[in-house]
Design a protein around this motif. Structure first.
Motif, short mmCIF file in Angstrom:
data_model
loop_
_atom_site.label_atom_id
_atom_site.label_comp_id
_atom_site.label_asym_id
_atom_site.label_seq_id
_atom_site.Cartn_x
_atom_site.Cartn_y
_atom_site.Cartn_z
N SER A 84 -7.49 -1.48 1.23
CA SER A 84 -7.48 -2.83 0.66
C SER A 84 -7.42 -2.67 -0.85
O SER A 84 -7.33 -1.56 -1.37
N GLY A 85 -7.51 -3.77 -1.57
CA GLY A 85 -7.55 -3.70 -3.02
C GLY A 85 -6.20 -3.40 -3.63
O GLY A 85 -5.15 -3.75 -3.10
N VAL A 86 -6.23 -2.66 -4.76
CA VAL A 86 -5.02 -2.40 -5.53
C VAL A 86 -3.98 -1.64 -4.72
O VAL A 86 -2.80 -1.93 -4.74
N GLY A 87 -4.42 -0.65 -3.96
CA GLY A 87 -3.49 0.17 -3.20
C GLY A 87 -2.93 -0.50 -1.97
O GLY A 87 -1.96 -0.02 -1.39
N GLY A 88 -3.54 -1.58 -1.54
CA GLY A 88 -3.07 -2.26 -0.34
C GLY A 88 -3.44 -1.49 0.92
O GLY A 88 -4.20 -0.52 0.88
N GLN A 89 -2.89 -1.92 2.02
CA GLN A 89 -3.22 -1.32 3.30
C GLN A 89 -2.20 -0.24 3.68
O GLN A 89 -1.01 -0.38 3.45
N MET A 90 -2.70 0.84 4.27
CA MET A 90 -1.85 1.91 4.78
C MET A 90 -1.94 1.92 6.30
O MET A 90 -3.01 1.73 6.86
N ASP A 138 4.29 10.70 5.27
CA ASP A 138 4.81 9.33 5.20
C ASP A 138 4.93 8.81 3.78
O ASP A 138 5.72 7.89 3.52
N ASN A 139 4.16 9.39 2.85
CA ASN A 139 4.15 8.87 1.48
C ASN A 139 4.62 9.90 0.47
O ASN A 139 4.23 9.85 -0.70
N LYS A 140 5.46 10.84 0.92
CA LYS A 140 5.94 11.89 0.03
C LYS A 140 6.69 11.27 -1.16
O LYS A 140 7.62 10.49 -0.99
N GLY A 141 6.26 11.62 -2.36
CA GLY A 141 6.88 11.08 -3.56
C GLY A 141 6.36 9.72 -3.97
O GLY A 141 6.67 9.23 -5.05
N LYS A 142 5.54 9.08 -3.12
CA LYS A 142 5.01 7.75 -3.42
C LYS A 142 3.52 7.78 -3.73
O LYS A 142 3.01 6.87 -4.37
N MET A 143 2.84 8.79 -3.25
CA MET A 143 1.39 8.84 -3.38
C MET A 143 0.96 10.25 -3.70
O MET A 143 1.47 11.21 -3.12
N LEU A 144 0.03 10.40 -4.62
CA LEU A 144 -0.49 11.72 -4.94
C LEU A 144 -1.19 12.30 -3.72
O LEU A 144 -1.88 11.59 -2.98
N PRO A 145 -1.04 13.60 -3.46
CA PRO A 145 -1.66 14.22 -2.28
C PRO A 145 -3.14 14.50 -2.50
O PRO A 145 -3.59 15.64 -2.53
N LYS A 157 -17.06 4.27 -1.60
CA LYS A 157 -15.66 3.94 -1.39
C LYS A 157 -14.88 5.23 -1.24
O LYS A 157 -15.27 6.28 -1.76
N ILE A 158 -13.74 5.13 -0.55
CA ILE A 158 -12.83 6.25 -0.46
C ILE A 158 -11.48 5.81 -1.02
O ILE A 158 -11.05 4.68 -0.77
N PHE A 159 -10.87 6.69 -1.81
CA PHE A 159 -9.60 6.37 -2.47
C PHE A 159 -8.55 7.36 -1.98
O PHE A 159 -8.73 8.57 -2.11
N PHE A 160 -7.46 6.85 -1.42
CA PHE A 160 -6.35 7.71 -1.00
C PHE A 160 -5.26 7.66 -2.06
O PHE A 160 -4.87 6.60 -2.51
N GLY A 161 -4.80 8.84 -2.46
CA GLY A 161 -3.76 8.92 -3.48
C GLY A 161 -4.32 8.92 -4.88
O GLY A 161 -3.57 8.79 -5.86
N GLY A 162 -5.62 9.07 -5.04
CA GLY A 162 -6.23 9.07 -6.37
C GLY A 162 -7.73 9.18 -6.30
O GLY A 162 -8.28 9.74 -5.35
N HIS A 163 -8.40 8.63 -7.28
CA HIS A 163 -9.85 8.69 -7.35
C HIS A 163 -10.37 7.40 -7.96
O HIS A 163 -9.60 6.53 -8.38
N ASP A 164 -11.66 7.27 -8.01
CA ASP A 164 -12.29 6.08 -8.57
C ASP A 164 -11.91 5.94 -10.04
O ASP A 164 -12.19 6.83 -10.86
#
Length: 256
Positions: A84-90, A138-145, A157-164
């Motif tokens: 949810s939030g800035v990154g939206g739903q995956m 699924d997110n190659k080139g779109k999201m940091l690993p 909280k958990i952040f996918f593709g980044g950090h707090d």
């Protein structure tokens, strides 16, 4: 709710048809109620109606303070939606481990319904059942690993593709040691209590980063020396104070 577990590699859900008591006391998953579910084998191949057998996965789980138990189940490829939030739903497609049997210990007493495995591919039946692998694919080139876990006084909280983004101190990165084991583990240079060296790690030491563990674990051979060095003392105001536990990671040191 599900336990965010960096030391397991499956998304584990109690199956609707599971007869174990540990399944019945939790919310269950039924692929029959999902329009997008596909029964698969451990190699990711689709299970056909003509197939006489299908892959059955047996896995051991360690749940903090609850014990060690075994579960067996089948794989169902389905959308797993979160965020949810800035990154939206995956909503990556992941082969979920739908249990057909669960040991009462530790699963009956677990305070959550399932396990959200964040371990590396070696802890999974295959790439299709590993969330980290599926997200990277699924997110190659779109999201940091990368993913980050942020803990606060009233939750986390958990952040996918980044950090707090509230983290202001410089971030230090460490290589995953022995990635083939499947764990998020780092190499230690030494373990000290105060000025006492508990282990100088002459042959190398490793520490597993386990988000589902409630305590620090130590090898049995090192426990007597560690326990002896961690003796607390009473201060003048009656409070107990003990020496710091220091984990030397080379470029930085963690102090507990």
């Amino acid at each position: 709710p599900a336990d965010l577990d960096t030391s397991s590699g499956h998304i584990l859900l109690p199956g609707r048809d599971c007869e174990s008591t540990a399944c019945k006391v939790h919310k269950t998953y039924s692929p029959k109620l999902s329009e997008t579910s596909v029964s698969v084998n451990d190699d990711g191949s689709r299970v056909k109606k003509s197939d006489k057998t299908r892959s059955v996965i047996t896995a051991d789980f360690v749940l903090a303070d609850l014990g060690v138990g075994t579960t067996s189940g089948v794989l169902v490829d389905d959308h797993v939606c979160f965020g949810s939030g800035v990154g939206g739903q995956m909503c990556p497609r992941v082969a979920i481990l739908e249990t057909v049997k669960m040991d009462d210990v530790p699963f009956k007493a677990m305070p959550f319904d399932g396990v959200f495995g964040l371990g590396l591919e070696a802890l999974s039946a295959g790439p299709s059942s590993n969330l980290v692998s599926r997200l990277a694919h699924d997110n190659k080139g779109k999201m940091l690993p990368q993913f980050g876990i942020s803990l606060g006084d009233d939750g986390g909280k958990i952040f996918f593709g980044g950090h707090d983004p509230r983290v202001t101190a410089p971030i230090q990165w460490f290589l995953v040691d022995r990635q083939q084991d499947g764990y998020w583990q780092v190499r230690l240079q030494s373990v000290r209590v105060g000025n006492t060296i508990i282990d100088s790690c002459p042959h190398g030491c490793r520490a597993i980063i386990d988000s589902s563990a409630w305590h620090l674990g130590v090898q049995s051979a090192s426990f007597p020396a560690l326990s002896k060095a961690l003796v607390p003392a009473a201060s003048s105001n009656g409070e107990c104070h003990g020496p710091d536990l220091r984990l030397d990671l080379g470029s930085t040191e963690l102090t507990v």
